[in-house]
Write a protein that holds these residues in place. Structure first.
Motif, PDB file in Angstrom:
ATOM      1  N   PHE A 113     -34.989  -1.715  18.250  1.00  0.00           N
ATOM      2  CA  PHE A 113     -34.542  -0.330  18.373  1.00  0.00           C
ATOM      3  C   PHE A 113     -33.175  -0.294  19.057  1.00  0.00           C
ATOM      4  CE2 PHE A 113     -34.240   3.887  20.279  1.00  0.00           C
ATOM      5  CZ  PHE A 113     -34.542   4.681  19.189  1.00  0.00           C
ATOM      6  N   LEU A 114     -33.010  -1.111  20.101  1.00  0.00           N
ATOM      7  CA  LEU A 114     -31.699  -1.202  20.737  1.00  0.00           C
ATOM      8  C   LEU A 114     -30.675  -1.743  19.742  1.00  0.00           C
ATOM      9  CD1 LEU A 114     -29.750  -1.129  23.126  1.00  0.00           C
ATOM     10  CD2 LEU A 114     -30.612  -3.383  23.808  1.00  0.00           C
ATOM     11  N   PHE A 115     -31.058  -2.750  18.962  1.00  0.00           N
ATOM     12  CA  PHE A 115     -30.167  -3.329  17.948  1.00  0.00           C
ATOM     13  C   PHE A 115     -29.682  -2.248  16.991  1.00  0.00           C
ATOM     14  CE2 PHE A 115     -29.694  -4.948  13.639  1.00  0.00           C
ATOM     15  CZ  PHE A 115     -28.833  -6.007  13.795  1.00  0.00           C
ATOM     16  N   HIS A 116     -30.611  -1.472  16.436  1.00  0.00           N
ATOM     17  CA  HIS A 116     -30.223  -0.426  15.478  1.00  0.00           C
ATOM     18  C   HIS A 116     -29.424   0.681  16.177  1.00  0.00           C
ATOM     19  CE1 HIS A 116     -32.230  -2.155  12.102  1.00  0.00           C
ATOM     20  NE2 HIS A 116     -33.439  -2.025  12.591  1.00  0.00           N
ATOM     21  N   GLY A 117     -29.766   0.974  17.429  1.00  0.00           N
ATOM     22  CA  GLY A 117     -29.026   1.998  18.159  1.00  0.00           C
ATOM     23  C   GLY A 117     -27.573   1.606  18.366  1.00  0.00           C
ATOM     24  N   ILE A 158     -39.650   4.006  13.756  1.00  0.00           N
ATOM     25  CA  ILE A 158     -38.252   4.085  13.323  1.00  0.00           C
ATOM     26  C   ILE A 158     -37.749   2.721  12.886  1.00  0.00           C
ATOM     27  CG2 ILE A 158     -35.891   4.469  14.150  1.00  0.00           C
ATOM     28  CD1 ILE A 158     -36.993   6.786  15.844  1.00  0.00           C
ATOM     29  N   VAL A 159     -38.038   1.691  13.679  1.00  0.00           N
ATOM     30  CA  VAL A 159     -37.589   0.335  13.347  1.00  0.00           C
ATOM     31  C   VAL A 159     -38.158  -0.095  12.000  1.00  0.00           C
ATOM     32  CG1 VAL A 159     -37.845  -2.095  13.975  1.00  0.00           C
ATOM     33  CG2 VAL A 159     -37.147  -0.438  15.704  1.00  0.00           C
ATOM     34  N   ALA A 160     -39.437   0.160  11.780  1.00  0.00           N
ATOM     35  CA  ALA A 160     -40.062  -0.233  10.519  1.00  0.00           C
ATOM     36  C   ALA A 160     -39.412   0.490   9.337  1.00  0.00           C
ATOM     37  CB  ALA A 160     -41.558   0.071  10.564  1.00  0.00           C
ATOM     38  N   LYS A 161     -39.124   1.769   9.506  1.00  0.00           N
ATOM     39  CA  LYS A 161     -38.517   2.545   8.425  1.00  0.00           C
ATOM     40  C   LYS A 161     -37.085   2.097   8.161  1.00  0.00           C
ATOM     41  CE  LYS A 161     -38.715   6.046   5.513  1.00  0.00           C
ATOM     42  NZ  LYS A 161     -39.685   6.082   4.399  1.00  0.00           N
ATOM     43  N   VAL A 162     -36.304   1.919   9.224  1.00  0.00           N
ATOM     44  CA  VAL A 162     -34.914   1.481   9.056  1.00  0.00           C
ATOM     45  C   VAL A 162     -34.854   0.099   8.412  1.00  0.00           C
ATOM     46  CG1 VAL A 162     -32.813   0.794  10.289  1.00  0.00           C
ATOM     47  CG2 VAL A 162     -33.978   2.904  10.917  1.00  0.00           C
ATOM     48  N   ASP A 163     -35.709  -0.807   8.878  1.00  0.00           N
ATOM     49  CA  ASP A 163     -35.717  -2.154   8.306  1.00  0.00           C
ATOM     50  C   ASP A 163     -36.071  -2.118   6.818  1.00  0.00           C
ATOM     51  OD1 ASP A 163     -34.981  -3.275  10.689  1.00  0.00           O
ATOM     52  OD2 ASP A 163     -36.971  -4.016  11.222  1.00  0.00           O
ATOM     53  N   GLY A 164     -37.021  -1.265   6.450  1.00  0.00           N
ATOM     54  CA  GLY A 164     -37.403  -1.158   5.048  1.00  0.00           C
ATOM     55  C   GLY A 164     -36.279  -0.611   4.184  1.00  0.00           C
ATOM     56  N   LEU A 165     -35.604   0.429   4.677  1.00  0.00           N
ATOM     57  CA  LEU A 165     -34.498   1.011   3.919  1.00  0.00           C
ATOM     58  C   LEU A 165     -33.310   0.053   3.866  1.00  0.00           C
ATOM     59  CD1 LEU A 165     -34.673   4.679   5.254  1.00  0.00           C
ATOM     60  CD2 LEU A 165     -35.351   3.856   2.990  1.00  0.00           C
ATOM     61  N   ALA A 166     -33.080  -0.674   4.961  1.00  0.00           N
ATOM     62  CA  ALA A 166     -31.980  -1.644   4.978  1.00  0.00           C
ATOM     63  C   ALA A 166     -32.214  -2.748   3.954  1.00  0.00           C
ATOM     64  CB  ALA A 166     -31.821  -2.237   6.377  1.00  0.00           C
ATOM     65  N   ALA A 167     -33.474  -3.146   3.787  1.00  0.00           N
ATOM     66  CA  ALA A 167     -33.790  -4.164   2.782  1.00  0.00           C
ATOM     67  C   ALA A 167     -33.471  -3.647   1.375  1.00  0.00           C
ATOM     68  CB  ALA A 167     -35.257  -4.568   2.875  1.00  0.00           C
ATOM     69  N   CYS A 168     -33.726  -2.356   1.151  1.00  0.00           N
ATOM     70  CA  CYS A 168     -33.418  -1.757  -0.154  1.00  0.00           C
ATOM     71  C   CYS A 168     -31.919  -1.734  -0.405  1.00  0.00           C
ATOM     72  CB  CYS A 168     -33.982  -0.341  -0.226  1.00  0.00           C
ATOM     73  SG  CYS A 168     -35.788  -0.251  -0.245  1.00  0.00           S
ATOM     74  N   THR A 169     -31.133  -1.322   0.593  1.00  0.00           N
ATOM     75  CA  THR A 169     -29.684  -1.274   0.404  1.00  0.00           C
ATOM     76  C   THR A 169     -29.112  -2.684   0.265  1.00  0.00           C
ATOM     77  OG1 THR A 169     -29.293  -1.167   2.807  1.00  0.00           O
ATOM     78  CG2 THR A 169     -29.441   0.916   1.607  1.00  0.00           C
ATOM     79  N   LYS A 391     -18.566   1.451  -2.022  1.00  0.00           N
ATOM     80  CA  LYS A 391     -18.054   2.135  -0.829  1.00  0.00           C
ATOM     81  C   LYS A 391     -19.107   3.053  -0.209  1.00  0.00           C
ATOM     82  CE  LYS A 391     -13.174   2.130  -2.174  1.00  0.00           C
ATOM     83  NZ  LYS A 391     -11.998   2.973  -2.535  1.00  0.00           N
ATOM     84  N   LEU A 392     -20.018   3.545  -1.046  1.00  0.00           N
ATOM     85  CA  LEU A 392     -21.030   4.474  -0.536  1.00  0.00           C
ATOM     86  C   LEU A 392     -22.156   3.773   0.218  1.00  0.00           C
ATOM     87  CD1 LEU A 392     -21.426   7.023  -3.483  1.00  0.00           C
ATOM     88  CD2 LEU A 392     -20.386   7.425  -1.251  1.00  0.00           C
ATOM     89  N   LEU A 393     -22.433   2.509  -0.127  1.00  0.00           N
ATOM     90  CA  LEU A 393     -23.555   1.820   0.513  1.00  0.00           C
ATOM     91  C   LEU A 393     -23.420   1.742   2.030  1.00  0.00           C
ATOM     92  CD1 LEU A 393     -24.726  -1.097  -1.794  1.00  0.00           C
ATOM     93  CD2 LEU A 393     -26.034   0.861  -1.001  1.00  0.00           C
ATOM     94  N   PRO A 394     -22.256   1.354   2.576  1.00  0.00           N
ATOM     95  CA  PRO A 394     -22.136   1.361   4.044  1.00  0.00           C
ATOM     96  C   PRO A 394     -22.330   2.757   4.628  1.00  0.00           C
ATOM     97  CG  PRO A 394     -20.375   0.063   3.060  1.00  0.00           C
ATOM     98  CD  PRO A 394     -21.044   0.774   1.940  1.00  0.00           C
ATOM     99  N   LYS A 395     -21.862   3.776   3.895  1.00  0.00           N
ATOM    100  CA  LYS A 395     -22.066   5.143   4.369  1.00  0.00           C
ATOM    101  C   LYS A 395     -23.550   5.503   4.366  1.00  0.00           C
ATOM    102  CE  LYS A 395     -17.514   6.824   2.917  1.00  0.00           C
ATOM    103  NZ  LYS A 395     -16.772   7.798   2.090  1.00  0.00           N
ATOM    104  N   LEU A 396     -24.264   4.990   3.348  1.00  0.00           N
ATOM    105  CA  LEU A 396     -25.704   5.242   3.289  1.00  0.00           C
ATOM    106  C   LEU A 396     -26.400   4.592   4.477  1.00  0.00           C
ATOM    107  CD1 LEU A 396     -28.225   6.278   1.863  1.00  0.00           C
ATOM    108  CD2 LEU A 396     -28.200   4.212   0.444  1.00  0.00           C
ATOM    109  N   ASP A 397     -26.016   3.340   4.781  1.00  0.00           N
ATOM    110  CA  ASP A 397     -26.593   2.666   5.952  1.00  0.00           C
ATOM    111  C   ASP A 397     -26.328   3.475   7.217  1.00  0.00           C
ATOM    112  OD1 ASP A 397     -27.572   0.537   4.483  1.00  0.00           O
ATOM    113  OD2 ASP A 397     -25.750  -0.653   4.714  1.00  0.00           O
ATOM    114  N   GLY A 398     -25.082   3.975   7.355  1.00  0.00           N
ATOM    115  CA  GLY A 398     -24.740   4.772   8.525  1.00  0.00           C
ATOM    116  C   GLY A 398     -25.514   6.066   8.585  1.00  0.00           C
ATOM    117  N   ALA A 399     -25.716   6.706   7.416  1.00  0.00           N
ATOM    118  CA  ALA A 399     -26.461   7.972   7.379  1.00  0.00           C
ATOM    119  C   ALA A 399     -27.926   7.758   7.768  1.00  0.00           C
ATOM    120  CB  ALA A 399     -26.370   8.585   5.985  1.00  0.00           C
TER     121      ALA A 399
END
Length: 522
Positions: A113-117, A158-169, A391-399
């Motif tokens: 969580f700190l890592f993603h923060g 949150i960590v589980a969800k972010v990690d899952g979405l990050a794997a998709c991107t 160009k949109l993928l990094p923005k998606l990660d940020g969003a």
């Protein structure tokens, strides 16, 4: 700062755990390097789990520098230069240089969580960087940054969800990265079909190939030589006589696309060597081996590099048909074969003139060009769409991260213990340890002799380590000997290991292949 979701608390980055940084053994002493101790630099941080390292230092290097052990599960962040804001999570004990700060998190926060923060705040951290050409952020600045803290169960969701979405991107990025190569290959395949007649639906007939390596072409097509359909119109002039004219060099042409890139004038390029004059309607072709498949048709006059041929077409040849032939793989292979060797730095005029050329009737040339340009247009639109998506993928990660740290990515659970309650316990425990330390410092030897006081975890560890074997003990072995709560043991050990002259040190036991604790040498 916007209002936090229910159950969240506002803290600073510094309150997430024990922060520190490492050091660099002197590069002048070779005995400090090449050892088994992993040593991480800012450029080694992978923005993910640290699973490998490039450089190892020795025990001597560790002892003679500010480098220190960082346990498994710590969060690392780059503080200097071009890598500022890069992150890592240690999956095994490592040491770091001074450009890397690390945090051993407290019980109120999950490491990822700190890592993603911190990843969500990367741009802010970069903008905080000071120092001009060598930007950097200090630990003082980093630890003062605001940090939203949810309850522990929500952190894990949150960590589980972010990690899952990050794997998709990440999968999407991998697939997108293949597209430019596929487009280039498809264009060359189209050109191969074009110069056999297949792109316009004609069937090659046997017996129409006149040279070894030439393929069959339709009945109404012919094989001829380059010199029979085009003329190299070399006309070298002094640069001072054409200062205002456009200057085209191989670098101003995109390989394999027949696209002209931005260019400047002879004067702007400050040229002093002779140049080839060219005129509207001519084909410019790079004769330099490393720049094969670079050709373009110009609709203006100017001068080109002496490493390029201005080419005029003869009657009965569509210049754009010649253009696409010049950027094809087939022509590159023909030209190499007819000059005798493939290592020559340039294609000489004799070899170019002798190169075979598939010549259809003019109406077929026109249709071939139309089909090529129609297909290339579609592929270029696909390439543009790829560029936009990339160009949109990094923005998606940020969003995704921004939404996560606003409390909008996963649902809140009212039954979760509020972060404030856990923070309060951590604060109380920290205050008790600080008070105990102050008490130890203020007591005189007489007081300690007269009054029996509870032994702190720190003192108990120091007393017990006198009886440790020279080879050291694992953390689990120490925990069995010094029966204290996990968080007390961890923080007491971290405090002891971080002292200027530590009495307990960490070392890697190569025989057991694990990290051990040892009493420091006297």
């Amino acid at each position: 700062m916007s209002e936090l979701p229910e159950g969240w608390a506002q803290i600073t980055v510094g309150e997430t755990g024990q922060w520190g940084s490492g050091g660099t053994p002197s590069s002048k002493n070779k005995s400090f390097y090449g050892g088994s101790i992993p040593w991480i630099r800012s450029g080694d941080l992978p923005d993910g789990p640290i699973v490998a390292h490039e450089i190892g230092i020795t025990e001597e290097g560790l002892a003679n520098s500010s480098a220190k052990w960082v346990p498994e599960g710590a969060v690392l962040i780059a503080m200097y230069g071009a890598t500022i804001g890069k992150l890592g999570i240690s999956t095994y004990p490592v040491t770091t240089n001074q450009a890397v700060a690390f945090c051993v998190v407290n019980d109120a926060i999950e490491p990822r969580f700190l890592f993603h923060g911190l990843a969500a705040k990367k741009q802010d951290l970069i903008e905080m960087g000071q120092g001009g050409a060598q930007p950097n952020i200090s630990q003082r600045l980093l630890k003062a940054v605001d940090f939203p803290l949810p309850p522990i169960p929500e952190q894990r969701r949150i960590v589980a969800k972010v990690d899952g979405l990050a794997a998709c991107t990440a999968r999407a990025r991998k697939e997108l990265d293949r597209i430019p190569t596929l487009i280039a290959r498809y264009k060359q395949r189209l050109l191969a079909l074009a110069f056999s007649g297949k792109i316009i639906g004609k069937r090659p007939s046997k017996g129409k190939a006149f040279d070894s390596g030439c393929w069959d072409v339709p009945d109404d097509w012919d094989w001829t030589r380059f010199v029979d359909v085009a003329e190299i119109a070399s006309n070298l002039v002094k640069p001072e006589t054409i200062l205002d004219l456009p200057h085209i060099a191989p670098d101003n042409i995109e390989a394999g696309t027949a696209r002209l890139l931005p260019y400047r004038t002879i004067a702007e390029d400050k040229l002093i060597s002779a140049k080839n004059r060219f005129y509207p309607g001519q084909v410019l072709y790079s004769k330099i081996r490393p720049y094969l498949k670079k050709a373009v048709i110009v609709d203006f006059d100017g001068a080109c590099s002496a490493d390029m041929y201005p080419i005029s077409v003869r009657s009965g040849l569509n210049p754009r048909y010649l253009l696409y032939w010049l950027i094809s793989d087939d022509f590159a292979q023909f030209s190499a074969r007819h000059e005798g060797r493939t290592v020559l730095p340039k294609i000489n005029q004799k070899a170019l003139n002798a190169t075979p050329f598939p010549l259809p009737p003019l109406e077929d040339q026109t249709e071939v060009v139309r089909r090529i340009e129609s297909a290339f247009g579609w592929l270029d639109r696909l390439a543009n769409e790829h560029a936009v998506a990339a160009k949109l993928l990094p923005k998606l990660d940020g969003a995704i991260l921004a939404k996560a740290f606003r409390g909008e990515l996963v649902p809140q659970d009212p039954s979760d213990e509020p972060a404030s309650a856990l923070l309060e316990r951590v604060s109380v425990e920290r205050a008790e340890r600080a008070a105990s330390a102050r008490t130890r410092k203020s007591n005189t030897k007489k007081d300690r002799a007269m009054v029996a006081k509870p032994v702190s975890t720190r003192d108990q560890l120091l007393d017990d380590c006198k009886n440790w074997p020279a080879s050291g003990l694992t953390y689990e072995d120490v925990a069995k000997r010094v029966t204290r709560p996990y968080h007390e043991m961890r923080e007491a050990l971290f405090e002891l290991l971080s002292e200027a002259k530590p009495q307990i040190v960490q070392a890697f036991d190569p025989d057991r292949e694990m990290l051990v604790l040892q009493r420091a040498a006297a």
